[in-house]
Design a protein around this motif. Structure first.
Motif, PDB file in Angstrom:
ATOM      1  N   UNK A  14      25.679 -11.536 -13.555  1.00 36.86           N
ATOM      2  CA  UNK A  14      26.486 -10.622 -12.921  1.00 36.86           C
ATOM      3  C   UNK A  14      27.281 -11.148 -11.910  1.00 36.86           C
ATOM      4  N   UNK A  15      27.225 -12.355 -11.497  1.00 32.33           N
ATOM      5  CA  UNK A  15      27.759 -13.064 -10.269  1.00 32.33           C
ATOM      6  C   UNK A  15      27.061 -13.276  -9.068  1.00 32.33           C
ATOM      7  N   UNK A  31      22.344 -12.244  -2.904  1.00 28.22           N
ATOM      8  CA  UNK A  31      23.484 -12.363  -2.554  1.00 28.22           C
ATOM      9  C   UNK A  31      24.538 -12.474  -3.079  1.00 28.22           C
ATOM     10  N   UNK A  32      25.691 -12.213  -2.585  1.00 28.61           N
ATOM     11  CA  UNK A  32      27.131 -12.053  -3.394  1.00 28.61           C
ATOM     12  C   UNK A  32      27.405 -13.669  -3.448  1.00 28.61           C
ATOM     13  N   UNK A  33      27.092 -14.242  -2.682  1.00 29.85           N
ATOM     14  CA  UNK A  33      27.522 -15.878  -2.584  1.00 29.85           C
ATOM     15  C   UNK A  33      26.330 -16.705  -2.426  1.00 29.85           C
TER      16      UNK A  33
END
Length: 116
Positions: A14-15, A31-33
């Protein structure tokens, strides 16, 4: 005493990014990054180590880090590789030292002794 903790950071389908400490169940972050995941896993490990210290316990890693290298050139093969291979070293420090001790049999040639 210096200790090393193997951390795995991977990107999910999902990235988002997940990070965990191999061998320490429950020490993970998401986390997102990748950068934020790395900072978060550092904080999670620090909190885990503080909690262990307050209990008078030491961390016991239940994992061994090894790397399998896939060679698809002639015959496909999976071989275990040392951590030096991950760092871009073609030879271990011990092999280099042994080759230097062997003189002309391997390694860098020694300088001739000064004439007296």
């Amino acid at each position: 005493m210096t200790q090393y903790f193997p951390v795995v950071v991977e990107q999910e389908d999902n990235g988002t990014f997940s990070a965990w400490v191999a061998g320490l169940p429950g020490v993970y972050a998401a986390a997102d990054t990748a950068a934020v995941a790395k900072r978060s896993i550092r904080s999670a490990l620090a909190a885990h180590l503080r909690a262990l210290g307050q209990q008078g316990a030491a961390p016991h890693l239940k994992a061994e880090v090894t790397v399998l290298r896939y060679e698809s050139a002639r015959r496909p093969a999976l071989r275990f590789a040392g951590l030096g291979a991950l760092l871009g070293r073609s030879s271990s420090a011990a092999k280099v030292a042994a080759a230097r001790r062997n003189g002309r049999k391997g390694g860098r040639p020694r300088k001739p002794a000064a004439a007296e």
